[in-house]
Every structure is written in structure tokens, then in C-alpha cells.
Design a protein around this motif. Sequence first.
Motif, short mmCIF file in Angstrom:
data_model
loop_
_atom_site.label_atom_id
_atom_site.label_comp_id
_atom_site.label_asym_id
_atom_site.label_seq_id
_atom_site.Cartn_x
_atom_site.Cartn_y
_atom_site.Cartn_z
N SER A 110 0.80 -1.23 0.00
CA SER A 110 0.00 0.00 0.00
C SER A 110 0.84 1.28 0.00
N GLU A 111 2.12 1.18 0.31
CA GLU A 111 2.99 2.35 0.23
C GLU A 111 3.25 2.75 -1.23
N TYR A 112 3.15 1.78 -2.13
CA TYR A 112 3.52 1.99 -3.52
C TYR A 112 2.35 1.87 -4.50
N GLU A 145 -2.37 -0.38 -9.42
CA GLU A 145 -1.47 0.52 -10.15
C GLU A 145 -0.50 1.21 -9.19
N VAL A 146 0.68 1.57 -9.70
CA VAL A 146 1.61 2.38 -8.91
C VAL A 146 0.94 3.71 -8.65
N LYS A 147 1.09 4.20 -7.44
CA LYS A 147 0.43 5.45 -7.04
C LYS A 147 0.84 6.60 -7.96
N PRO A 148 -0.08 7.52 -8.21
CA PRO A 148 0.19 8.61 -9.18
C PRO A 148 1.25 9.60 -8.73
N GLU A 149 1.62 9.62 -7.46
CA GLU A 149 2.65 10.57 -7.03
C GLU A 149 4.07 10.15 -7.42
N PHE A 150 4.22 8.97 -7.99
CA PHE A 150 5.53 8.50 -8.44
C PHE A 150 5.84 9.03 -9.84
N GLU A 151 7.08 9.42 -10.05
CA GLU A 151 7.58 9.84 -11.36
C GLU A 151 8.06 8.60 -12.11
N LYS A 152 8.19 8.70 -13.43
CA LYS A 152 8.63 7.58 -14.26
C LYS A 152 10.00 7.88 -14.88
N GLU A 153 10.88 6.92 -14.78
CA GLU A 153 12.15 6.92 -15.51
C GLU A 153 12.14 5.64 -16.33
N PHE A 154 12.32 5.76 -17.63
CA PHE A 154 12.24 4.61 -18.51
C PHE A 154 13.61 4.00 -18.72
#
Length: 140
Positions: free
Chosen positions: A3-5, A10-19
Motif C-alpha cells: 500500500s505504500e507503492y 497501479e503504482v500510485k500517481p505521485e511517483f515519477e517515471k524513468e524509462f
Amino acid sequence: MFSEYFEDWEVKPEFEKEFVSLWSGWLGSENYHKLDLVTERDWSRFNAFIKNLAVNFKIEHVSLDTKSTIEVKYIESCLSTYKESMDKDESLFTKLILPELGCVISEEWDYTYIIWHKNNGAVEALSPYINQSGLKHFHD
């Protein structure tokens, strides 16, 4: 830890994405043919990346079905072979948590993984492992 993530599945929306990819950016329609040229050796760089991480970081494997995580003791148990990966359905894509870095690493389509992070130094910490494995990373 789940639940932290994650929120629902889905991954929580507050996370940024690095591809993380075989290429240094999006291919674009004019280069889609490169996807068909990827060899098993090219693809194996992703497993090398995850194996290298397992040497230095605690890794939790995410189960979306049970909304839980389990500590990975043997990293090979989380990795697919080339053939398995080519036939894999999206629901079987690997999702891992690196608690020490507060990030999620998820397997995605088209020879891409995503590092989900909160601009807390995770990308910088993972960059040497990405480079060592012969992969590239970028963000939108």
C-alpha cells in the motif's frame, strides 16, 4: 509494503517515471522496425540489470493478485527466459520494490522497464547498474 507503492493495482500517481530501455529515447514510428531486430542477447540485458541490483539491494516481489509483496531470496525466481518473455501476457509482467530506494521497477511492453520514483535519488543510485548492464534510461 504494497500500500505504500500501489493503489488498487497501479503504482500510485505521485511517483515519477524513468524509462529503462535498449535505446536512449522513444523510437518513434519511423524506427519501430528496431523492435523486430532485438536479439536474445540484447534482451538479456534486462535480466543482467535485475541480477546486478539483487547483489546490493533488498528486493520485494509484488503480487497484484494478493496485493502483497514477498522478499526475494533467489533473484532467478523472478526472471523470465527469453522465450517466456516473448510469450508473456501483461498480467505476468514483473514488478519489484527496492525498499531502500523507495522505488518500484516494473517490466513493460517493447523492451522497456519503468523505475517509479519520488525524485529521492533512486534514479541516480540505479544509473550505474543500468549503464553496467548496457541499457539506457530517460524520462519524458
